[in-house]
Design an enzyme around this catalytic site. Structure first.
Site, PDB file in Angstrom:
ATOM      1  N   ARG A 151      -8.352  -0.430   5.347  1.00  0.00           N
ATOM      2  CA  ARG A 151      -7.547   0.595   4.659  1.00  0.00           C
ATOM      3  C   ARG A 151      -6.254   0.000   4.120  1.00  0.00           C
ATOM      4  NH1 ARG A 151      -5.600   4.898   8.238  1.00  0.00           N
ATOM      5  NH2 ARG A 151      -4.385   5.200   6.366  1.00  0.00           N
ATOM      6  N   LYS A 177       0.832  -1.215   0.000  1.00  0.00           N
ATOM      7  CA  LYS A 177       0.000   0.000   0.000  1.00  0.00           C
ATOM      8  C   LYS A 177       0.860   1.256   0.000  1.00  0.00           C
ATOM      9  CE  LYS A 177      -1.613   1.587   4.094  1.00  0.00           C
ATOM     10  NZ  LYS A 177      -1.275   3.013   4.302  1.00  0.00           N
ATOM     11  N   ASN A 178       1.892   1.254   0.854  1.00  0.00           N
ATOM     12  CA  ASN A 178       2.686   2.476   1.000  1.00  0.00           C
ATOM     13  C   ASN A 178       3.621   2.735  -0.176  1.00  0.00           C
ATOM     14  OD1 ASN A 178       1.412   2.966   3.361  1.00  0.00           O
ATOM     15  ND2 ASN A 178       3.160   2.581   4.700  1.00  0.00           N
ATOM     16  N   CYS A 209      -3.549  12.935  13.378  1.00  0.00           N
ATOM     17  CA  CYS A 209      -4.291  11.674  13.279  1.00  0.00           C
ATOM     18  C   CYS A 209      -4.039  10.909  14.560  1.00  0.00           C
ATOM     19  CB  CYS A 209      -3.885  10.893  12.052  1.00  0.00           C
ATOM     20  SG  CYS A 209      -2.217  10.274  12.151  1.00  0.00           S
ATOM     21  N   ASP A 238       5.607   0.758  11.829  1.00  0.00           N
ATOM     22  CA  ASP A 238       4.364   0.111  11.408  1.00  0.00           C
ATOM     23  C   ASP A 238       4.278  -1.358  11.852  1.00  0.00           C
ATOM     24  OD1 ASP A 238       3.488   2.432  10.293  1.00  0.00           O
ATOM     25  OD2 ASP A 238       3.784   1.840   8.211  1.00  0.00           O
ATOM     26  N   ARG A 267       1.878  14.724  13.063  1.00  0.00           N
ATOM     27  CA  ARG A 267       2.230  14.474  11.670  1.00  0.00           C
ATOM     28  C   ARG A 267       2.116  15.695  10.750  1.00  0.00           C
ATOM     29  NH1 ARG A 267      -0.143   8.637  10.024  1.00  0.00           N
ATOM     30  NH2 ARG A 267       1.523   8.658   8.508  1.00  0.00           N
TER      31      ARG A 267
HETATM   32  C1  UD1 Z   1       4.789   6.919   6.096  1.00  0.00           C
HETATM   33  C2  UD1 Z   1       3.897   5.704   6.023  1.00  0.00           C
HETATM   34  C3  UD1 Z   1       3.452   5.286   7.416  1.00  0.00           C
HETATM   35  C4  UD1 Z   1       4.658   5.083   8.316  1.00  0.00           C
HETATM   36  C5  UD1 Z   1       5.580   6.300   8.285  1.00  0.00           C
HETATM   37  C6  UD1 Z   1       6.884   6.086   9.045  1.00  0.00           C
HETATM   38  C7  UD1 Z   1       2.832   5.989   3.861  1.00  0.00           C
HETATM   39  C8  UD1 Z   1       1.587   6.286   3.110  1.00  0.00           C
HETATM   40  N1  UD1 Z   1       2.733   6.026   5.204  1.00  0.00           N
HETATM   41  O1  UD1 Z   1       4.015   7.975   6.644  1.00  0.00           O
HETATM   42  O2  UD1 Z   1       2.717   4.068   7.315  1.00  0.00           O
HETATM   43  O3  UD1 Z   1       4.235   4.861   9.650  1.00  0.00           O
HETATM   44  O4  UD1 Z   1       5.916   6.632   6.913  1.00  0.00           O
HETATM   45  O5  UD1 Z   1       7.551   4.980   8.548  1.00  0.00           O
HETATM   46  O6  UD1 Z   1       3.874   5.701   3.295  1.00  0.00           O
HETATM   47  N2  UD1 Z   1       7.300  14.773  10.068  1.00  0.00           N
HETATM   48  C9  UD1 Z   1       7.422  16.119  10.324  1.00  0.00           C
HETATM   49  N3  UD1 Z   1       7.303  16.998   9.277  1.00  0.00           N
HETATM   50  C10 UD1 Z   1       7.085  16.582   7.994  1.00  0.00           C
HETATM   51  C11 UD1 Z   1       6.967  15.196   7.749  1.00  0.00           C
HETATM   52  C12 UD1 Z   1       7.083  14.317   8.810  1.00  0.00           C
HETATM   53  O7  UD1 Z   1       7.614  16.538  11.469  1.00  0.00           O
HETATM   54  O8  UD1 Z   1       6.976  17.420   7.093  1.00  0.00           O
HETATM   55  C13 UD1 Z   1       7.428  13.791  11.183  1.00  0.00           C
HETATM   56  C14 UD1 Z   1       6.144  13.017  11.432  1.00  0.00           C
HETATM   57  O9  UD1 Z   1       5.268  13.710  12.279  1.00  0.00           O
HETATM   58  C15 UD1 Z   1       6.683  11.733  12.039  1.00  0.00           C
HETATM   59  C16 UD1 Z   1       8.020  11.532  11.330  1.00  0.00           C
HETATM   60  O10 UD1 Z   1       8.372  12.810  10.800  1.00  0.00           O
HETATM   61  O11 UD1 Z   1       6.906  11.902  13.414  1.00  0.00           O
HETATM   62  C17 UD1 Z   1       7.996  10.520  10.200  1.00  0.00           C
HETATM   63  O12 UD1 Z   1       6.896  10.797   9.342  1.00  0.00           O
HETATM   64  P1  UD1 Z   1       6.885  10.404   7.802  1.00  0.00           P
HETATM   65  O13 UD1 Z   1       8.076   9.549   7.499  1.00  0.00           O
HETATM   66  O14 UD1 Z   1       6.708  11.635   6.993  1.00  0.00           O
HETATM   67  O15 UD1 Z   1       5.583   9.529   7.703  1.00  0.00           O
HETATM   68  P2  UD1 Z   1       4.528   9.495   6.528  1.00  0.00           P
HETATM   69  O16 UD1 Z   1       5.204   9.685   5.224  1.00  0.00           O
HETATM   70  O17 UD1 Z   1       3.361  10.356   6.879  1.00  0.00           O
END
Ligand code: UD1
Length: 427
Positions: free
Chosen positions: A406, A22-23, A118, A314, A123
């Site tokens: 999901r 999915k990711n 969420c 995850d 996030r």
């Molecule tokens: C993706 C995955 C999710 C997984 C996560 C971490 C998808 C669709 N989802 O989520 O299943 O749990 O990676 O492996 O691929 N952060 C910031 N600022 C930003 C972006 C991120 O502070 O602009 C923080 C987030 O709050 C979090 C951390 O960085 O604490 C990692 O988040 P991120 O790697 O971006 O997760 P997602 O891409 O949302």
């Protein structure tokens, strides 16, 4: 809202096939907006998040068609269509923010609802936005929407404050059509990022270093169509392998990539399960096999989540369920998200002995679990409750399994194939 009824205890045994990730599929679908020709995608998982992204793409003017062989053919569109991702779609799936980079690069404009927090944490997407600004975009935040615009994106050097999966993906997509060279530093290194790079390069992009900390992208003028097969879902595979360990079972998962699961497999061996692997094809990352067998007597072991190649956040909830059945005390620490222990109160209701302190949960085991009525709170927490239900005595009803839908394709069918007594209650 549908529920799952699981009668335990069960021992999982047998062979199943991994579904597509999915990711990996979500950013890949977003990237089809960049292509001037149709993109043919194989091995997309049939899960709700993929249907949501497909709806979003169609809302943005793309069209898609499911072929008889299961492939999805997506045709992006450059203009003449709305270029905003509305709150109604974004609120159900944060990954909707992934259309920001492609829309901006292809159309010069994008308006995407801010995803908000969420269940597992705040996030933010500040790193996505800072990176797009570095490429020359103007960003405005108004009425809960991000509006990004740029006459033309240009290459730049940008360093992420932390490795972010979605941020890295958004920037890879935007920079592929920017003028000049982009250097992205402190990138996330997840296998899903490598799969997105494979797709972009097959579309004609010039991107090197995906899977490493620094990614270099030479912008090109246009991207064309291609055919791509999505990698296996390492989190789904990991969930069933933990299922084998927690139930003292013997499960083989085919069509996966053991290398993507190295931290989990090392843990499973360390705690006393037997792990056998057949490597995947080195170029495609597909076609490998993993067998995990356990006969009870598992030992507790600490885990701390970390960005890839660390232990995946995850799989934290599922591993925590496993530790309720291992001998000793395990500290399960979460470093990626700030609020990812919502499965713990539900596990306590089933009889688990877990104490949360700051970013760590201390799990004492083994403890007998008893079937209960529990509530799923997010995708991976739901998987944790299903695993706990497999070893619990009696019936467990897991409520709100729309979270599971999901991200897990045919979960109850796969579990049934492995011998579990699971049924969906439609309501
Ligand atoms: C993706 C995955 C999710 C997984 C996560 C971490 C998808 C669709 N989802 O989520 O299943 O749990 O990676 O492996 O691929 N952060 C910031 N600022 C930003 C972006 C991120 O502070 O602009 C923080 C987030 O709050 C979090 C951390 O960085 O604490 C990692 O988040 P991120 O790697 O971006 O997760 P997602 O891409 O949302």
């Amino acid at each position: 809202m549908d529920k799952l009824s699981i009668a335990g205890p069960t021992r999982l045994a047998g062979t199943i096939r991994a579904s597509g990730a999915k990711n990996a599929a979500l950013p890949i679908l977003a990237a089809t907006l960049l292509a001037e020709e149709p993109v043919v995608l194989h091995n997309l998982p049939r899960v709700r998040d993929i249907r949501t992204m497909d709806r979003l793409l169609c809302h943005l003017g793309a069209s898609s068609e499911l072929r008889d062989d299961g492939a999805l053919v997506v045709r992006g569109s450059a203009d003449g269509n709305p270029d905003d991702a509305p709150y109604e779609l974004v609120k159900t799936m944060r990954a909707s923010a992934l259309v920001l980079g492609p829309l901006l690069a292809r159309r010069g404009h994008a308006r995407v609802s801010l995803p908000g927090g969420c269940a597992i944490g705040v996030r933010p997407i500040d790193q996505h936005l800072a990176g797009l600004e570095a490429l020359g975009a103007t960003i405005e935040l108004e009425h809960g929407y991000v509006t990004a615009s740029a006459r033309a994106l240009h290459g730049a050097r940008f360093r992420f404050a932390m490795p972010t999966v979605g941020g890295t993906e958004n920037l890879m997509m935007a920079a592929s059509l920017a003028r000049g060279t982009t250097v992205l530093e402190n990138c996330a290194r997840e296998p899903e990022i490598v799969d997105l790079a494979r797709l972009l390069n097959a579309m004609g992009a010039r991107l090197a270093g995906a899977g490493e900390e620094t990614i270099v992208i030479e912008g090109v003028e246009r991207l064309g169509g291609c055919e791509h097969t999505v990698i296996a879902d390492r989190i789904e595979v990991g969930t069933y392998l933990i299922g084998a360990a927690i139930t003292g079972g013997d499960v083989t998962v085919e069509q996966c990539n053991p290398a993507d699961l190295a931290p989990l497999l090392a843990k499973l061996s360390e705690i006393g399960a037997s792990v056998e692997v057949a490597a995947a094809d080195a170029t495609t990352g597909r076609g490998g096999r993993i067998r995990v067998a356990a006969g009870g007597g598992l030992r507790a072991s600490d885990v701390s989540t970390a960005p890839h190649p660390g232990f995946p956040t995850d799989l934290q909830a599922q591993y925590l369920a496993l530790m309720t059945q291992a001998e000793g005390v395990a500290a399960v620490c979460e470093t990626v998200f700030e609020n990812r222990f919502q499965h713990v109160p539900e596990l306590l209701r089933m009889g688990a002995d877990v104490r949360c302190e700051g970013p760590c949960a201390y799990v004492h085991g083994p403890t007998p679990l008893s079937g209960s009525h529990v509530m799923a709170t997010d995708l991976r927490a739901s998987a944790c409750l299903v695993l706990a239900a497999l070893v619990a005595e009696g019936e467990t009803v897991v409520d709100r399994i729309y979270h599971l839908d999901r991200g897990y394709e045919n979960m109850e069918l796969k579990l049934q194939k492995l011998g579990a007594h699971v049924r969906r209650i439609h309501s």
